[in-house]
Write a protein that holds these residues in place. Structure first.
Motif, mmCIF file in Angstrom:
data_model
loop_
_atom_site.group_PDB
_atom_site.id
_atom_site.type_symbol
_atom_site.label_atom_id
_atom_site.label_comp_id
_atom_site.label_asym_id
_atom_site.label_seq_id
_atom_site.Cartn_x
_atom_site.Cartn_y
_atom_site.Cartn_z
ATOM 1 N N LEU A 176 -13.582 -10.852 -11.949
ATOM 2 C CA LEU A 176 -13.335 -11.955 -12.878
ATOM 3 C C LEU A 176 -12.131 -11.692 -13.777
ATOM 4 N N MET A 177 -11.860 -10.424 -14.093
ATOM 5 C CA MET A 177 -10.751 -10.094 -14.983
ATOM 6 C C MET A 177 -9.448 -9.819 -14.223
ATOM 7 N N ASP A 178 -9.479 -9.942 -12.902
ATOM 8 C CA ASP A 178 -8.270 -9.704 -12.094
ATOM 9 C C ASP A 178 -7.523 -11.022 -11.901
ATOM 10 N N TYR A 179 -6.696 -11.349 -12.876
ATOM 11 C CA TYR A 179 -6.005 -12.637 -12.861
ATOM 12 C C TYR A 179 -4.740 -12.573 -11.998
ATOM 13 N N ALA A 180 -4.500 -13.645 -11.257
ATOM 14 C CA ALA A 180 -3.302 -13.723 -10.419
ATOM 15 C C ALA A 180 -2.053 -13.583 -11.269
ATOM 16 N N ASP A 181 -1.104 -12.821 -10.779
ATOM 17 C CA ASP A 181 0.175 -12.575 -11.457
ATOM 18 C C ASP A 181 0.006 -11.873 -12.803
ATOM 19 N N GLY A 182 -1.213 -11.378 -13.088
ATOM 20 C CA GLY A 182 -1.446 -10.687 -14.347
ATOM 21 C C GLY A 182 -1.484 -11.600 -15.556
ATOM 22 N N VAL A 183 -1.569 -12.904 -15.346
ATOM 23 C CA VAL A 183 -1.603 -13.861 -16.450
ATOM 24 C C VAL A 183 -3.059 -14.223 -16.738
ATOM 25 N N ASP A 184 -3.519 -13.954 -17.946
ATOM 26 C CA ASP A 184 -4.910 -14.187 -18.337
ATOM 27 C C ASP A 184 -5.161 -15.692 -18.466
ATOM 28 N N VAL A 185 -5.740 -16.273 -17.429
ATOM 29 C CA VAL A 185 -5.969 -17.719 -17.403
ATOM 30 C C VAL A 185 -6.966 -18.145 -18.468
ATOM 31 N N MET A 186 -8.014 -17.363 -18.662
ATOM 32 C CA MET A 186 -9.019 -17.731 -19.661
ATOM 33 C C MET A 186 -8.418 -17.738 -21.060
ATOM 34 N N GLY A 219 0.835 -1.195 0.000
ATOM 35 C CA GLY A 219 0.000 0.000 0.000
ATOM 36 C C GLY A 219 0.870 1.244 0.000
ATOM 37 N N ILE A 220 0.379 2.286 -0.672
ATOM 38 C CA ILE A 220 1.084 3.564 -0.715
ATOM 39 C C ILE A 220 0.168 4.617 -0.098
ATOM 40 N N LEU A 221 0.623 5.237 1.002
ATOM 41 C CA LEU A 221 -0.171 6.232 1.710
ATOM 42 C C LEU A 221 0.391 7.633 1.471
ATOM 43 N N THR A 222 -0.489 8.614 1.551
ATOM 44 C CA THR A 222 -0.067 10.005 1.377
ATOM 45 C C THR A 222 -0.093 10.772 2.689
ATOM 46 N N GLY A 223 -0.765 10.240 3.696
ATOM 47 C CA GLY A 223 -0.924 10.950 4.953
ATOM 48 C C GLY A 223 -2.222 11.739 5.024
ATOM 49 N N SER A 224 -2.951 11.796 3.898
ATOM 50 C CA SER A 224 -4.216 12.540 3.867
ATOM 51 C C SER A 224 -5.423 11.604 3.878
ATOM 52 N N ILE A 237 -1.200 -3.259 -5.769
ATOM 53 C CA ILE A 237 -0.766 -2.011 -5.136
ATOM 54 C C ILE A 237 -2.012 -1.199 -4.811
ATOM 55 N N VAL A 238 -2.178 -0.884 -3.547
ATOM 56 C CA VAL A 238 -3.357 -0.176 -3.072
ATOM 57 C C VAL A 238 -2.990 1.265 -2.729
ATOM 58 N N GLY A 239 -3.871 2.194 -3.059
ATOM 59 C CA GLY A 239 -3.636 3.589 -2.722
ATOM 60 C C GLY A 239 -4.488 4.508 -3.571
ATOM 61 N N ASN A 240 -4.342 5.799 -3.382
ATOM 62 C CA ASN A 240 -5.078 6.773 -4.186
ATOM 63 C C ASN A 240 -4.692 6.642 -5.654
ATOM 64 N N ASP A 241 -5.715 6.591 -6.534
ATOM 65 C CA ASP A 241 -5.513 6.426 -7.983
ATOM 66 C C ASP A 241 -4.910 5.072 -8.328
ATOM 67 N N LEU A 242 -4.953 4.134 -7.368
ATOM 68 C CA LEU A 242 -4.494 2.767 -7.609
ATOM 69 C C LEU A 242 -5.664 1.849 -7.271
ATOM 70 N N ILE A 243 -5.434 0.653 -6.790
ATOM 71 C CA ILE A 243 -6.536 -0.172 -6.301
ATOM 72 C C ILE A 243 -7.123 0.513 -5.074
ATOM 73 N N PRO A 244 -8.418 0.751 -5.035
ATOM 74 C CA PRO A 244 -9.009 1.491 -3.909
ATOM 75 C C PRO A 244 -8.825 0.756 -2.585
ATOM 76 N N PHE A 245 -8.764 1.512 -1.517
ATOM 77 C CA PHE A 245 -8.669 0.930 -0.186
ATOM 78 C C PHE A 245 -9.869 0.002 0.051
ATOM 79 N N GLY A 246 -9.593 -1.163 0.640
ATOM 80 C CA GLY A 246 -10.642 -2.125 0.926
ATOM 81 C C GLY A 246 -10.956 -3.071 -0.204
ATOM 82 N N GLN A 247 -10.293 -2.899 -1.359
ATOM 83 C CA GLN A 247 -10.599 -3.729 -2.527
ATOM 84 C C GLN A 247 -9.511 -4.745 -2.850
#
Length: 331
Positions: A315-325, A177-182, A299-309
Protein backbone atom coordinates in the motif's frame (compact mmCIF):
# COMPACT_ATOMS: atom_id res chain seq x y z
CA UNK A 1 -20.09 6.20 3.45
CA UNK A 2 -17.86 6.76 6.44
CA UNK A 3 -14.31 5.41 6.70
CA UNK A 4 -15.37 2.32 8.62
CA UNK A 5 -17.91 1.39 5.95
CA UNK A 6 -15.37 1.93 3.18
CA UNK A 7 -12.84 -0.36 4.84
CA UNK A 8 -15.48 -3.00 5.51
CA UNK A 9 -16.61 -3.11 1.88
CA UNK A 10 -12.99 -3.45 0.75
CA UNK A 11 -12.60 -6.42 3.08
CA UNK A 12 -15.72 -7.89 1.49
CA UNK A 13 -14.16 -7.32 -1.92
CA UNK A 14 -11.09 -9.27 -0.84
CA UNK A 15 -13.28 -12.21 0.11
CA UNK A 16 -15.08 -11.99 -3.23
CA UNK A 17 -11.84 -12.12 -5.23
CA UNK A 18 -10.45 -14.94 -3.09
CA UNK A 19 -13.57 -17.09 -3.41
CA UNK A 20 -13.61 -16.67 -7.23
CA UNK A 21 -17.38 -16.96 -7.79
CA UNK A 22 -18.67 -17.70 -11.28
CA UNK A 23 -19.42 -14.00 -11.90
CA UNK A 24 -15.78 -13.11 -11.32
CA UNK A 25 -14.59 -15.99 -13.50
CA UNK A 26 -16.85 -14.81 -16.32
CA UNK A 27 -15.48 -11.27 -16.01
CA UNK A 28 -11.92 -12.62 -16.19
CA UNK A 29 -12.72 -14.58 -19.35
CA UNK A 30 -14.32 -11.51 -20.90
CA UNK A 31 -11.21 -9.48 -20.09
CA UNK A 32 -9.02 -12.03 -21.88
CA UNK A 33 -11.31 -12.08 -24.91
CA UNK A 34 -10.94 -8.30 -25.25
CA UNK A 35 -7.18 -8.30 -24.62
CA UNK A 36 -5.21 -11.46 -25.40
CA UNK A 37 -2.28 -10.28 -23.27
CA UNK A 38 -4.54 -10.78 -20.24
CA UNK A 39 -4.27 -14.54 -19.85
CA UNK A 40 -6.28 -16.20 -17.10
CA UNK A 41 -3.03 -17.05 -15.31
CA UNK A 42 -1.87 -13.44 -15.19
CA UNK A 43 -5.30 -12.04 -14.35
CA UNK A 44 -5.39 -14.32 -11.32
CA UNK A 45 -1.81 -13.36 -10.41
CA UNK A 46 -2.78 -9.67 -10.46
CA UNK A 47 -6.05 -10.25 -8.59
CA UNK A 48 -4.32 -12.26 -5.88
CA UNK A 49 -1.72 -9.51 -5.44
CA UNK A 50 -4.52 -6.93 -5.09
CA UNK A 51 -6.38 -9.09 -2.56
CA UNK A 52 -3.34 -9.93 -0.45
CA UNK A 53 -1.34 -6.69 -0.63
CA UNK A 54 -4.03 -4.01 -0.93
CA UNK A 55 -7.22 -5.41 0.60
CA UNK A 56 -5.96 -7.13 3.71
CA UNK A 57 -8.02 -5.66 6.55
CA UNK A 58 -5.12 -5.19 8.97
CA UNK A 59 -2.93 -3.61 6.29
CA UNK A 60 -5.72 -1.25 5.27
CA UNK A 61 -6.30 -0.10 8.84
CA UNK A 62 -2.59 0.47 9.43
CA UNK A 63 -2.47 2.43 6.18
CA UNK A 64 -5.45 4.58 7.22
CA UNK A 65 -3.93 5.15 10.67
CA UNK A 66 -0.64 6.22 9.10
CA UNK A 67 -2.43 9.16 7.46
CA UNK A 68 -4.73 9.78 10.45
CA UNK A 69 -7.73 9.35 8.17
CA UNK A 70 -11.12 10.34 9.55
CA UNK A 71 -14.51 11.41 8.19
CA UNK A 72 -13.72 15.13 8.06
CA UNK A 73 -12.41 15.18 4.49
CA UNK A 74 -14.27 17.60 2.24
CA UNK A 75 -14.98 15.44 -0.83
CA UNK A 76 -13.39 16.61 -4.06
CA UNK A 77 -13.80 15.04 -7.48
CA UNK A 78 -10.65 13.33 -8.75
CA UNK A 79 -10.30 12.34 -12.40
CA UNK A 80 -8.17 9.22 -12.88
CA UNK A 81 -6.78 8.14 -16.26
CA UNK A 82 -5.74 4.51 -15.94
CA UNK A 83 -3.25 2.54 -18.00
CA UNK A 84 -4.00 -0.90 -19.42
CA UNK A 85 -0.65 -2.63 -19.73
CA UNK A 86 -1.35 -5.29 -17.07
CA UNK A 87 -4.58 -6.41 -15.36
CA UNK A 88 -5.96 -4.05 -12.69
CA UNK A 89 -2.91 -1.80 -13.01
CA UNK A 90 -4.93 1.24 -11.91
CA UNK A 91 -6.40 -0.37 -8.80
CA UNK A 92 -4.08 1.38 -6.35
CA UNK A 93 -5.13 4.82 -7.60
CA UNK A 94 -8.78 3.78 -7.31
CA UNK A 95 -8.12 2.52 -3.79
CA UNK A 96 -6.39 5.72 -2.67
CA UNK A 97 -9.26 7.89 -3.87
CA UNK A 98 -11.89 5.58 -2.38
CA UNK A 99 -10.28 5.24 1.06
CA UNK A 100 -9.42 8.95 1.28
CA UNK A 101 -13.12 9.86 1.04
CA UNK A 102 -13.01 11.69 -2.28
CA UNK A 103 -15.22 11.06 -5.29
CA UNK A 104 -13.57 9.74 -8.43
CA UNK A 105 -14.29 9.57 -12.14
CA UNK A 106 -12.20 6.89 -13.84
CA UNK A 107 -11.27 6.77 -17.51
CA UNK A 108 -10.29 3.17 -18.15
CA UNK A 109 -7.97 2.01 -20.89
CA UNK A 110 -9.74 0.11 -23.67
CA UNK A 111 -7.25 -2.68 -22.92
CA UNK A 112 -8.50 -3.10 -19.35
CA UNK A 113 -12.09 -1.89 -19.05
CA UNK A 114 -13.74 -5.02 -17.63
CA UNK A 115 -12.18 -6.07 -14.33
CA UNK A 116 -12.36 -2.87 -12.26
CA UNK A 117 -15.85 -2.08 -13.56
CA UNK A 118 -16.99 -5.52 -12.47
CA UNK A 119 -15.52 -5.14 -8.98
CA UNK A 120 -17.08 -1.70 -8.50
CA UNK A 121 -20.44 -3.08 -9.70
CA UNK A 122 -20.24 -5.74 -6.99
CA UNK A 123 -19.35 -3.12 -4.37
CA UNK A 124 -22.35 -1.06 -5.47
CA UNK A 125 -24.61 -4.09 -5.07
CA UNK A 126 -23.38 -4.48 -1.50
CA UNK A 127 -23.71 -0.76 -0.74
CA UNK A 128 -25.46 1.57 -3.25
CA UNK A 129 -23.59 4.55 -1.79
CA UNK A 130 -20.52 3.39 -3.75
CA UNK A 131 -22.18 4.74 -6.90
CA UNK A 132 -21.90 8.23 -5.45
CA UNK A 133 -18.18 7.76 -4.91
CA UNK A 134 -17.03 5.98 -8.07
CA UNK A 135 -18.02 6.65 -11.67
CA UNK A 136 -16.62 5.69 -15.06
CA UNK A 137 -16.52 8.00 -18.04
CA UNK A 138 -14.64 8.28 -21.31
CA UNK A 139 -14.28 12.06 -20.77
CA UNK A 140 -12.90 13.73 -17.67
CA UNK A 141 -14.24 17.25 -17.19
CA UNK A 142 -14.75 19.62 -14.28
CA UNK A 143 -12.67 17.60 -11.83
CA UNK A 144 -10.83 19.24 -8.94
CA UNK A 145 -7.66 17.16 -9.46
CA UNK A 146 -6.28 14.54 -11.82
CA UNK A 147 -4.11 11.44 -11.73
CA UNK A 148 -3.05 10.28 -15.18
CA UNK A 149 -0.83 7.37 -16.18
CA UNK A 150 0.41 6.78 -19.71
CA UNK A 151 3.34 6.92 -22.08
CA UNK A 152 5.89 9.72 -22.45
CA UNK A 153 3.88 10.92 -25.44
CA UNK A 154 0.49 10.91 -23.72
CA UNK A 155 2.01 12.64 -20.69
CA UNK A 156 2.49 15.76 -22.81
CA UNK A 157 -1.23 15.81 -23.54
CA UNK A 158 -2.08 15.14 -19.90
CA UNK A 159 0.11 18.04 -18.87
CA UNK A 160 -1.58 20.30 -21.43
CA UNK A 161 -5.11 19.44 -20.28
CA UNK A 162 -4.58 18.82 -16.58
CA UNK A 163 -1.47 20.84 -15.76
CA UNK A 164 -3.39 23.84 -14.44
CA UNK A 165 -5.08 21.63 -11.84
CA UNK A 166 -3.53 19.74 -8.93
CA UNK A 167 -2.27 16.64 -10.74
CA UNK A 168 -0.01 13.61 -10.79
CA UNK A 169 1.14 12.74 -14.31
CA UNK A 170 3.12 9.55 -14.88
CA UNK A 171 5.29 8.59 -17.85
CA UNK A 172 6.92 5.38 -19.09
CA UNK A 173 8.83 3.49 -16.43
CA UNK A 174 10.50 0.12 -16.12
CA UNK A 175 12.52 -1.81 -13.55
CA UNK A 176 16.02 -3.26 -13.35
CA UNK A 177 17.86 -5.99 -11.48
CA UNK A 178 21.39 -6.09 -10.10
CA UNK A 179 23.01 -9.54 -9.82
CA UNK A 180 26.19 -10.55 -8.03
CA UNK A 181 26.64 -14.02 -9.51
CA UNK A 182 26.08 -15.67 -6.12
CA UNK A 183 22.29 -15.95 -6.45
CA UNK A 184 20.75 -19.28 -5.49
CA UNK A 185 18.59 -21.36 -7.80
CA UNK A 186 15.53 -20.23 -5.84
CA UNK A 187 16.48 -16.55 -6.11
CA UNK A 188 16.92 -16.88 -9.87
CA UNK A 189 13.52 -18.57 -10.07
CA UNK A 190 11.98 -15.63 -8.23
CA UNK A 191 13.86 -13.24 -10.53
CA UNK A 192 12.23 -15.02 -13.47
CA UNK A 193 8.85 -13.92 -12.06
CA UNK A 194 10.05 -10.31 -11.92
CA UNK A 195 11.14 -10.50 -15.55
CA UNK A 196 8.47 -12.63 -17.23
CA UNK A 197 5.17 -12.11 -15.40
CA UNK A 198 2.60 -10.25 -17.52
CA UNK A 199 4.86 -10.87 -20.54
CA UNK A 200 7.17 -8.14 -19.23
CA UNK A 201 4.59 -5.41 -19.91
CA UNK A 202 4.44 -3.87 -16.42
CA UNK A 203 6.44 -0.88 -15.21
CA UNK A 204 7.64 -3.09 -12.35
CA UNK A 205 8.85 -5.81 -14.73
CA UNK A 206 12.62 -6.10 -14.98
CA UNK A 207 13.74 -5.31 -18.52
CA UNK A 208 17.43 -4.76 -17.77
CA UNK A 209 19.99 -6.67 -15.71
CA UNK A 210 23.36 -5.51 -14.42
CA UNK A 211 25.80 -8.40 -13.99
CA UNK A 212 29.45 -8.59 -12.87
CA UNK A 213 32.21 -9.12 -15.40
CA UNK A 214 32.56 -12.80 -16.25
CA UNK A 215 28.98 -13.60 -15.21
CA UNK A 216 27.76 -17.12 -16.04
CA UNK A 217 24.39 -16.77 -17.77
CA UNK A 218 23.55 -20.50 -17.90
CA UNK A 219 21.80 -20.70 -14.48
CA UNK A 220 19.78 -17.58 -15.32
CA UNK A 221 18.72 -18.92 -18.72
CA UNK A 222 17.68 -22.18 -17.06
CA UNK A 223 15.64 -20.31 -14.44
CA UNK A 224 13.83 -18.27 -17.08
CA UNK A 225 12.67 -21.51 -18.71
CA UNK A 226 9.91 -21.77 -16.10
CA UNK A 227 8.03 -19.42 -18.44
CA UNK A 228 8.66 -21.46 -21.58
CA UNK A 229 4.86 -21.90 -21.84
CA UNK A 230 4.69 -18.27 -22.99
CA UNK A 231 6.24 -19.40 -26.27
CA UNK A 232 2.84 -20.89 -27.13
CA UNK A 233 1.18 -17.47 -26.80
CA UNK A 234 0.93 -16.13 -30.34
CA UNK A 235 1.41 -12.46 -29.50
CA UNK A 236 4.48 -13.13 -27.39
CA UNK A 237 5.91 -15.60 -29.94
CA UNK A 238 5.49 -13.07 -32.76
CA UNK A 239 7.39 -10.45 -30.79
CA UNK A 240 10.15 -12.91 -29.89
CA UNK A 241 10.53 -14.06 -33.52
CA UNK A 242 10.58 -10.47 -34.79
CA UNK A 243 13.28 -9.34 -32.37
CA UNK A 244 15.38 -12.45 -32.95
CA UNK A 245 15.23 -11.90 -36.73
CA UNK A 246 16.53 -8.35 -36.27
CA UNK A 247 19.46 -9.55 -34.16
CA UNK A 248 20.29 -12.25 -36.71
CA UNK A 249 20.14 -9.89 -39.69
CA UNK A 250 22.33 -7.34 -37.94
CA UNK A 251 24.79 -9.96 -36.72
CA UNK A 252 24.22 -8.97 -33.07
CA UNK A 253 25.49 -11.36 -30.42
CA UNK A 254 22.63 -12.86 -28.42
CA UNK A 255 21.79 -15.68 -26.01
CA UNK A 256 18.47 -17.46 -25.85
CA UNK A 257 16.72 -20.33 -24.10
CA UNK A 258 13.96 -20.36 -26.74
CA UNK A 259 11.59 -18.23 -24.68
CA UNK A 260 13.54 -14.98 -24.15
CA UNK A 261 16.53 -13.35 -25.88
CA UNK A 262 19.36 -11.79 -23.86
CA UNK A 263 21.16 -8.86 -25.50
CA UNK A 264 23.94 -6.65 -24.19
CA UNK A 265 22.45 -3.16 -24.41
CA UNK A 266 22.76 0.00 -22.31
CA UNK A 267 19.05 0.87 -22.61
CA UNK A 268 16.89 0.06 -19.56
CA UNK A 269 13.82 -0.56 -21.75
CA UNK A 270 13.83 -3.76 -23.78
CA UNK A 271 11.35 -5.03 -26.38
CA UNK A 272 8.87 -7.81 -25.57
CA UNK A 273 10.70 -11.14 -25.72
CA UNK A 274 14.08 -9.53 -25.00
CA UNK A 275 16.03 -8.89 -21.79
CA UNK A 276 18.89 -6.38 -21.82
CA UNK A 277 22.03 -6.71 -19.73
CA UNK A 278 25.21 -4.77 -19.00
CA UNK A 279 28.39 -5.69 -17.18
CA UNK A 280 29.74 -3.81 -14.18
CA UNK A 281 32.88 -3.74 -12.06
CA UNK A 282 31.52 -2.15 -8.86
CA UNK A 283 27.92 -2.65 -7.76
CA UNK A 284 27.93 0.68 -5.91
CA UNK A 285 28.65 2.47 -9.19
CA UNK A 286 25.55 0.89 -10.74
CA UNK A 287 23.33 1.93 -7.85
CA UNK A 288 24.69 5.48 -7.96
CA UNK A 289 24.10 5.68 -11.72
CA UNK A 290 20.47 4.67 -11.24
CA UNK A 291 19.72 7.24 -8.54
CA UNK A 292 17.42 9.89 -9.91
CA UNK A 293 16.83 7.97 -13.15
CA UNK A 294 13.21 8.84 -13.90
CA UNK A 295 12.88 5.81 -16.18
CA UNK A 296 13.44 3.34 -13.34
CA UNK A 297 10.51 2.31 -11.15
CA UNK A 298 12.11 -0.40 -9.01
CA UNK A 299 15.56 -1.94 -8.43
CA UNK A 300 15.72 -5.60 -7.47
CA UNK A 301 18.71 -7.34 -5.91
CA UNK A 302 20.49 -8.21 -2.68
CA UNK A 303 19.81 -5.54 -0.01
CA UNK A 304 17.35 -3.94 -2.46
CA UNK A 305 13.83 -5.06 -3.39
CA UNK A 306 13.93 -8.83 -2.81
CA UNK A 307 13.81 -11.18 -5.76
CA UNK A 308 10.22 -12.07 -6.65
CA UNK A 309 8.77 -8.94 -5.05
CA UNK A 310 8.92 -6.50 -7.96
CA UNK A 311 5.30 -7.26 -8.89
CA UNK A 312 4.15 -7.35 -5.25
CA UNK A 313 3.96 -3.66 -4.24
CA UNK A 314 2.37 -2.80 -0.91
CA UNK A 315 0.00 0.00 0.00
CA UNK A 316 2.90 2.39 0.68
CA UNK A 317 4.72 1.56 -2.58
CA UNK A 318 3.51 4.46 -4.69
CA UNK A 319 4.21 4.60 -8.43
CA UNK A 320 7.05 6.97 -9.31
CA UNK A 321 7.60 7.50 -5.57
CA UNK A 322 4.80 10.07 -5.44
CA UNK A 323 2.61 9.67 -2.33
CA UNK A 324 -0.87 9.61 -3.86
CA UNK A 325 -2.67 9.52 -0.51
CA UNK A 326 -0.81 12.59 0.75
CA UNK A 327 -1.62 14.31 -2.54
CA UNK A 328 -5.34 13.54 -2.16
CA UNK A 329 -5.48 14.56 1.48
CA UNK A 330 -3.80 17.84 0.59
CA UNK A 331 -6.47 18.91 -1.90
Amino acid sequence: MNLQQRLEILHQLRQYISEQPIEWQNACRQAEQLNNWFTQRFIQTAAEAVANNFLNNDLLRDWADHYHLDDNVTPKTVGIVMAGNIPLVGFHDFLCAFVSGHKQVCKLSSKDDVLLKHLVTKMTEWNPAVAERVQFNSMLKDCDAYIATGSDNSARYFDYYFGRYPSIIRKNRTSVGILTGSETENELSLLADDVMQYFGLGCRNITKLYVPNGYDFVPLLNALRKYSWMFDHHKYRNNYDYQLAIYLMNNIYYMTNDCVVLIENEQVFSPIGTLHYSYYEQQADVINSLKGNEQVQAIVGNDLIPFGQAQQPGLMDYADGVDVMAFLLGL
